[in-house]
Scaffold this motif. Structure first.
Motif, PDB file in Angstrom:
ATOM      1  N   TYR A  71       0.934  -1.174  -0.309  1.00 22.42           N
ATOM      2  CA  TYR A  71       0.144  -0.272  -0.001  1.00 22.42           C
ATOM      3  C   TYR A  71       1.349   1.067  -0.450  1.00 22.42           C
ATOM      4  O   TYR A  71       0.527   2.393  -0.392  1.00 22.42           O
ATOM      5  CB  TYR A  71      -1.076  -0.023   1.339  1.00 22.42           C
ATOM      6  N   SER A  72       1.682   1.038   0.680  1.00 18.93           N
ATOM      7  CA  SER A  72       2.177   2.568   0.694  1.00 18.93           C
ATOM      8  C   SER A  72       3.332   2.475  -0.192  1.00 18.93           C
ATOM      9  O   SER A  72       3.435   4.317  -0.989  1.00 18.93           O
ATOM     10  CB  SER A  72       3.738   2.332   1.956  1.00 18.93           C
ATOM     11  N   LYS A  73       3.657   1.790  -0.810  1.00 21.21           N
ATOM     12  CA  LYS A  73       4.368   1.839  -2.772  1.00 21.21           C
ATOM     13  C   LYS A  73       3.763   2.353  -3.614  1.00 21.21           C
ATOM     14  O   LYS A  73       3.409   3.247  -3.671  1.00 21.21           O
ATOM     15  CB  LYS A  73       4.942   0.481  -3.149  1.00 21.21           C
ATOM     16  N   GLU A 112      12.326   6.768  -9.173  1.00 18.39           N
ATOM     17  CA  GLU A 112      11.169   6.466 -10.375  1.00 18.39           C
ATOM     18  C   GLU A 112       9.933   5.746  -9.570  1.00 18.39           C
ATOM     19  O   GLU A 112       9.202   5.247 -10.088  1.00 18.39           O
ATOM     20  CB  GLU A 112      12.415   5.108 -10.351  1.00 18.39           C
ATOM     21  N   LYS A 113      10.183   5.914  -8.062  1.00 18.57           N
ATOM     22  CA  LYS A 113       8.872   4.610  -7.352  1.00 18.57           C
ATOM     23  C   LYS A 113       8.043   6.561  -7.076  1.00 18.57           C
ATOM     24  O   LYS A 113       6.983   6.212  -6.104  1.00 18.57           O
ATOM     25  CB  LYS A 113       8.925   4.460  -6.346  1.00 18.57           C
ATOM     26  N   SER A 114       7.533   7.236  -8.153  1.00 13.69           N
ATOM     27  CA  SER A 114       6.608   8.725  -7.317  1.00 13.69           C
ATOM     28  C   SER A 114       6.388   8.856  -9.000  1.00 13.69           C
ATOM     29  O   SER A 114       7.014   9.378  -9.748  1.00 13.69           O
ATOM     30  CB  SER A 114       7.245   9.295  -6.470  1.00 13.69           C
ATOM     31  N   GLY A 115       5.973  10.140  -8.801  1.00 16.83           N
ATOM     32  CA  GLY A 115       5.253  11.326  -9.640  1.00 16.83           C
ATOM     33  C   GLY A 115       4.493  10.785 -10.558  1.00 16.83           C
ATOM     34  O   GLY A 115       4.253  11.169 -11.725  1.00 16.83           O
ATOM     35  N   LYS A 116       3.075  10.450 -10.565  1.00 19.34           N
ATOM     36  CA  LYS A 116       2.726   9.132 -11.634  1.00 19.34           C
ATOM     37  C   LYS A 116       0.657   9.601 -11.289  1.00 19.34           C
ATOM     38  O   LYS A 116       0.061   9.028 -11.406  1.00 19.34           O
ATOM     39  CB  LYS A 116       2.169   8.168 -11.692  1.00 19.34           C
ATOM     40  N   ALA A 117       1.009  10.234 -10.697  1.00 21.85           N
ATOM     41  CA  ALA A 117      -0.563  11.120 -10.093  1.00 21.85           C
ATOM     42  C   ALA A 117      -1.491  11.398 -10.988  1.00 21.85           C
ATOM     43  O   ALA A 117      -3.104  11.885 -10.907  1.00 21.85           O
ATOM     44  CB  ALA A 117      -0.730  12.623  -9.541  1.00 21.85           C
ATOM     45  N   ASN A 118      -0.928  12.324 -12.105  1.00 19.73           N
ATOM     46  CA  ASN A 118      -1.727  12.313 -12.967  1.00 19.73           C
ATOM     47  C   ASN A 118      -1.979  10.770 -14.425  1.00 19.73           C
ATOM     48  O   ASN A 118      -3.430  11.733 -14.896  1.00 19.73           O
ATOM     49  CB  ASN A 118      -0.987  13.388 -14.798  1.00 19.73           C
TER      50      ASN A 118
END
Length: 291
Positions: free
Chosen positions: A109-111, A124-130
């Motif tokens: 869940y955290s990931k 590389e494990k962040s920034g995909k909210a769009n």
């Protein structure tokens, strides 16, 4: 006689299970709920939707309902369901469908939430909210509105921490898709306060930001996390965006996750303030003997 004595001792010591212990314990169940598994074309991953239906849903098959889309459903569904029931009894909010955004039990869940709820990438494990926002707009909402009688013109998005960051970001990046925003202790500090920069850039070209927005924090939160929220609240209020009904709120003595109870109650009242049902509260009806 000796065998009977030994058996009695074993039963008393718990070494031989009693019949009552072999029965499956009765479990507490949240009624009017359903979990829908969905594989997203946008994210390329598996997700789950936790649907919670209003009590009149089955008896009014032609009625459409406002929809609350809330993040972190794997943690917050019991709290949100309880808060909803309390507010309905107090006659503070209209009936609405709740759609909790969640992940399969096997997920980290955290990931997953770090990837989906952040709109700038720190690794590389962040920034995909769009991408996650497109998932909600083009897959989740159409499904709810097509098959579950959700209103297209009355959608509210809500979340805590990174979920609060996502909630506020959606106001800028999906104009007019949501009508309400509940951001509880939003992670304004994320990526050197990228949310502040987003608002600065938006304000250069826009004077309008539509929707009813609730932004809150707990006074006992870690200062490095809390203070950017306070700064952002002030910045957002000073903008005086046309179309924005903003309520900034501080929760005295509460920390990061303790804010959820008070926050969801006050946030839901705020975003649906203009649709508060007429008539007395449940307590007033009960005490007056009104059926």
């Amino acid at each position: 006689m000796y065998k009977q004595y030994v058996l009695a001792v074993l039963l008393l010591c718990g070494l031989v299970p009693l019949a009552i212990a072999q029965q499956t314990p009765k479990q507490f169940v949240l009624h009017n709920t359903e979990i829908i598994s969905i594989h997203s074309k946008n994210t390329g991953r598996d997700h789950e939707l936790v649907l919670v239906y209003p009590s009149s849903y089955k008896t009014h098959p032609d009625k459409k309902y406002p929809v609350l889309y809330y993040l972190d459903a794997y943690w917050d569904t019991p709290l949100v369901v309880s808060t909803y029931g309390n507010l309905i009894y107090d006659n503070q909010v209209p009936e609405f469908i709740m759609v909790g955004l969640s992940y399969p039990d096997s997920a980290d869940y955290s990931k997953e939430r770090r990837l989906d709820y952040t709109f700038t990438a720190m690794d590389e494990k962040s920034g995909k909210a769009n991408v996650f926002l497109e998932f909600i707009k083009t897959e989740v909402a159409p499904l709810i509105e097509r098959q579950y009688r959700g209103e297209k013109t009355d959608r509210v998005i809500a979340g805590n921490s990174l979920g609060g960051l996502f909630t506020i970001t959606a106001a800028y990046q999906a104009p007019d898709f949501f009508s309400g925003f509940i951001a509880l202790s939003p992670a304004v500090e994320w990526d050197s306060q990228a949310l502040v920069a987003l608002d600065n850039n938006y304000a250069k070209q826009h004077k309008t930001l539509n929707g009813r927005m609730f932004v809150s924090y707990g006074t006992s939160e870690y200062p490095a996390f809390r203070d950017p929220i306070i700064h952002f609240q002030k910045q957002l209020a000073a903008r005086k965006y046309q179309g924005l009904a903003l309520l900034n709120y501080a929760m005295d003595g509460l920390d990061h996750t303790g804010v959820k109870g008070d926050g969801y109650a006050r946030g839901l009242i705020w975003v649906w303030k203009t649709k508060k049902p007429a008539g007395p509260s449940g307590l007033e009806r009960d005490m007056a003997g009104v059926k």
